[in-house]
Design a protein around this motif. Structure first.
Motif, PDB file in Angstrom:
ATOM      1  N   ASN A 158       4.951 -22.055  29.100  1.00 17.90           N
ATOM      2  CA  ASN A 158       6.259 -21.402  29.105  1.00 17.90           C
ATOM      3  C   ASN A 158       6.614 -21.004  30.534  1.00 17.90           C
ATOM      4  O   ASN A 158       5.820 -20.333  31.200  1.00 17.90           O
ATOM      5  CB  ASN A 158       6.241 -20.146  28.227  1.00 17.90           C
ATOM      6  CG  ASN A 158       5.948 -20.451  26.766  1.00 17.90           C
ATOM      7  OD1 ASN A 158       5.928 -21.601  26.348  1.00 17.90           O
ATOM      8  ND2 ASN A 158       5.719 -19.409  25.990  1.00 17.90           N
TER       9      ASN A 158
ATOM     10  N   TRP B  59       0.793 -12.862  22.264  1.00 13.59           N
ATOM     11  CA  TRP B  59       0.620 -11.846  23.295  1.00 13.59           C
ATOM     12  C   TRP B  59      -0.724 -11.122  23.202  1.00 13.59           C
ATOM     13  O   TRP B  59      -1.748 -11.701  23.509  1.00 13.59           O
ATOM     14  CB  TRP B  59       1.784 -10.845  23.271  1.00 13.59           C
ATOM     15  CG  TRP B  59       3.080 -11.372  23.795  1.00 13.59           C
ATOM     16  CD1 TRP B  59       3.327 -12.633  24.257  1.00 13.59           C
ATOM     17  CD2 TRP B  59       4.321 -10.676  23.882  1.00 13.59           C
ATOM     18  NE1 TRP B  59       4.636 -12.760  24.629  1.00 13.59           N
ATOM     19  CE2 TRP B  59       5.279 -11.573  24.417  1.00 13.59           C
ATOM     20  CE3 TRP B  59       4.726  -9.386  23.573  1.00 13.59           C
ATOM     21  CZ2 TRP B  59       6.607 -11.215  24.644  1.00 13.59           C
ATOM     22  CZ3 TRP B  59       6.060  -9.031  23.788  1.00 13.59           C
ATOM     23  CH2 TRP B  59       6.980  -9.927  24.326  1.00 13.59           C
TER      24      TRP B  59
ATOM     25  N   GLU C 154       0.840 -19.316  29.330  1.00 17.09           N
ATOM     26  CA  GLU C 154       1.700 -18.448  30.120  1.00 17.09           C
ATOM     27  C   GLU C 154       1.587 -18.808  31.599  1.00 17.09           C
ATOM     28  O   GLU C 154       0.530 -19.225  32.066  1.00 17.09           O
ATOM     29  CB  GLU C 154       1.289 -16.993  29.894  1.00 17.09           C
ATOM     30  CG  GLU C 154       2.290 -15.982  30.390  1.00 17.09           C
ATOM     31  CD  GLU C 154       1.919 -14.575  29.960  1.00 17.09           C
ATOM     32  OE1 GLU C 154       2.825 -13.771  29.733  1.00 17.09           O
ATOM     33  OE2 GLU C 154       0.709 -14.274  29.857  1.00 17.09           O
TER      34      GLU C 154
ATOM     35  N   GLU D  66       1.497 -17.483  24.652  1.00 18.51           N
ATOM     36  CA  GLU D  66       1.457 -16.567  25.794  1.00 18.51           C
ATOM     37  C   GLU D  66       0.344 -15.526  25.683  1.00 18.51           C
ATOM     38  O   GLU D  66       0.579 -14.326  25.768  1.00 18.51           O
ATOM     39  CB  GLU D  66       2.818 -15.876  25.971  1.00 18.51           C
ATOM     40  CG  GLU D  66       3.905 -16.818  26.431  1.00 18.51           C
ATOM     41  CD  GLU D  66       5.227 -16.110  26.707  1.00 18.51           C
ATOM     42  OE1 GLU D  66       5.323 -14.893  26.446  1.00 18.51           O
ATOM     43  OE2 GLU D  66       6.158 -16.781  27.170  1.00 18.51           O
TER      44      GLU D  66
END
Length: 615
Positions: free
Chosen positions: A488, A392, A462, A430
């Motif tokens: 994803n 992230w 992502e 992601e």
């Protein structure tokens, strides 16, 4: 002040690099004293045992430092710390599941272990080895600091001067700090619980003066698109510590009646040889050979499988043949016990669950799992995606954070570069698109390829659902650098309802294999309702029915999937008081180990795929 900061920075860099460059592999094959078991502890949220009241680090002579003895010299000496059996934890293991008061604790815990030591005859070296400590470990032996390591999921070791070891009552102290940080890897924000503690094995390893520190013995990567020959070539190297000029290195594989002797050319000696009549490793036939490497009086053995893997055009080729990866994502957690997974029994439990689903692959998310997982995958014939926790919102602009990510990448690859099961090294999950982030991730990919050119490199990309159309194009600029374009997608959970899948198709502008690294929806095990009711098993079942129908329309470049996730797992981000209660409920098994209805949807489709590829 500036001078002090500079000196601390130099110490940090030197200790960190020492832990990387001196890492000893295949610890299980070494002579070692296990230091697992009961350790005493002190909880220290203010780090009183590390800093004085002016917040300056205590020196080794300070009696208030928690790495120094807690026994007063006499009745007048003041001691404000102590280790007693009333306060003890088991190692390996996270502290969160062992005591109710630790359930949500993040901070510093001091661990202490006393042990006796009986030195071997002759000149011998000793190393203190840790499989993993989450997150920062400061290690002290008999009042002397051995070093510090940062990174919660990778191994490290420190040399111990023989003069520092005593025959009786050695006093080993480890300061463990699992506080999350904005400039750490992972960073502050994750979707899993931050289990703290000495979570993997601790060993005092004994080696001779000259010893085999590391080695790579793997099949040479073939020409693009080609299968290994009948007598494939092995290419690798052997790294000797304290090498002597002309030292002879011996490699043998008894089952193949193979022996080779090579004179060391330096610290790292390249090796190359052919292996006729070799049986290749694959999920259908996970053949492992006992391989022996010796130099002088040092000899180690390993079980190694031989195979090739590559992304070729829009396919993934295993031993030169197309393979479809029927996978599942796994967290390193045993939900029934609410604890971090560790050791062969836990590895077998998790991988057997995946095997029952019909998997030939697992994605070990989002960090390197226990070494027992990758070795068990070798023996069971399960392909592995192994990942570092670049997750992230990492600080992509920070050179220091990049160094930390590179350190974890190197330690992951170094530990497992002889595991046939691992086919993908992943550099993250992601990460939000920006030029700074892409440069950061590209540097990690370059580093991974420097460390290992025989495997695929990827990252879980992502998907933006803001403008869903009939055709979704995975065009993250990182796709230009990875070998496998993995993404994803949660269409039907985070983007509309599951029937949105009926008009959705996927593609990528890159002439590369396309892989779905996550998809899933949450369900509370045992909660039943109609299929429109969120968190019901019926909603999750509907989700996977629609996903499977969509997957059957995927382009020819689609080579596999790892749905999210095998088991429900603990996450402080998931706070619905009825359906989540601090758990991510996307597991195909619930936290009690019971299969949800969606399990059978994926199991049936995987059986269909397996039959198709077997014919």
């Amino acid at each position: 002040m500036k001078k002090r900061i500079f000196l601390l920075l130099c110490l940090f860099i030197s200790v960190k690099m020492y832990a990387q460059d001196r890492l000893i592999t295949n610890i299980g094959a070494r002579k070692a004293l296990s230091l697992n078991g009961t350790w005493q502890y002190i909880v220290d949220p203010y780090e009183t045992g590390f800093y004085d009241y002016r917040y300056k680090e205590l020196d080794e002579k300070n009696p208030d430092a928690y790495w120094n003895t807690d026994i007063p010299k006499n009745k007048t000496e003041k001691k404000e710390h102590g280790y007693i059996d009333k306060y003890s934890l088991q190692v390996p293991g996270d502290w969160n599941h062992q005591k109710p008061e630790f359930l949500y604790y993040e901070g510093t815990v001091w661990y202490r272990k006393t042990f006796d030591f009986h030195p071997a005859d002759g000149a011998t070296k000793y190393y203190l080895y840790f499989g993993a400590v989450n997150y920062r470990a400061d290690v002290y032996l008999n009042g002397k600091k051995l070093g510090m390591h940062i990174g919660g999921f990778t191994p490290f070791n420190f040399a111990i001067p023989t003069s520092l070891l005593k025959e009786k009552g050695n006093y080993l102290v480890v300061k463990v700090d699992n506080k999350r940080g904005a400039d750490e890897v992972p960073t502050l924000n994750t979707d899993w619980w931050n289990y703290g503690g000495i979570t993997r094995d601790v060993k005092l390893v004994e080696v001779p003066p000259t010893f085999i520190q590391d080695y790579v013995i793997q099949l040479k990567k073939p020409e693009p698109g080609k299968a290994p020959s009948a007598s494939p070539e092995v290419e690798g190297w052997v790294k000797l510590n304290n090498v002597k000029a002309g030292e002879l290195i011996n490699i043998s594989i008894p089952e193949l009646k193979f022996k080779k002797q090579i004179a060391a050319t330096g610290q790292i000696t390249k090796v190359s040889f052919n292996l006729p009549k070799l049986q290749l490793w694959s999920p259908e036939h996970p053949k492992l050979y006992q391989v022996s490497v010796s130099a002088g009086v040092d000899k180690i053995e390993d079980k190694i499988g031989f195979r090739t893997i590559e992304a070729f055009g829009k396919q993934v080729l295993l031993n030169g043949k197309p393979v479809f990866m029927r996978g599942i994502c796994i967290h390193g957690e045993i939900p029934l016990d609410v604890r971090r997974a560790v050791g062969p029994d836990d590895a077998k439990q998790l991988l057997n669950q995946a095997h029952e689903l019909g998997c030939n692959m697992v994605r070990l998310a989002h960090y390197p799992h226990d070494e027992a997982m990758t070795r068990m995958a070798d023996s069971l014939g399960i392909l592995v995606w192994s990942e570092i926790p670049v997750y992230w919102t990492i600080n992509f602009a920070s050179p220091a954070v990049l160094d930390k990510a590179k350190a974890q990448l190197k330690e992951m690859i170094t530990r497992d570069h002889n595991r046939a099961s691992i086919i993908i090294w992943s550099v993250g999950n992601e990460t939000p698109i920006s030029p700074t982030r892409t440069d950061f991730m590209h540097k990690l990919i370059i580093r991974a390829k420097e460390l290992d050119q025989t495997r695929m490199i990827s990252a879980a990309l992502e998907v933006n659902y803001g403008s869903m159309k009939d055709m979704n194009i995975v065009d993250d600029p990182l796709g230009a650098f990875v070998d496998l374009v993995a993404f994803n997608e949660y269409l039907g959970w985070y983007g509309g309802l599951p029937d949105q899948c009926r008009k959705t198709n996927w593609s990528t502008p890159y002439n590369k294999p396309l892989f779905i690294s996550e998809t899933g929806g949450g369900a509370k095990g045992g909660f039943h309702a109609d299929s429109l009711t969120r968190y019901s098993e019926e909603y999750q079942e509907w989700y996977f029915k629609e996903q499977v129908a969509m997957l059957k329309r995927m382009p020819d470049s689609f080579v596999g999937i790892t749905p999210w996730v095998l088991n429900d797992f603990r996450s402080p981000k998931r706070n619905n008081p009825v359906y989540q209660e601090g758990w991510n409920r996307k597991g195909l098994y619930d936290d009690k180990g019971t299969k949800k209805k969606a399990f059978y949807i994926m199991q049936a489709w995987y059986k269909e795929i397996e039959n198709k590829f077997s014919h």
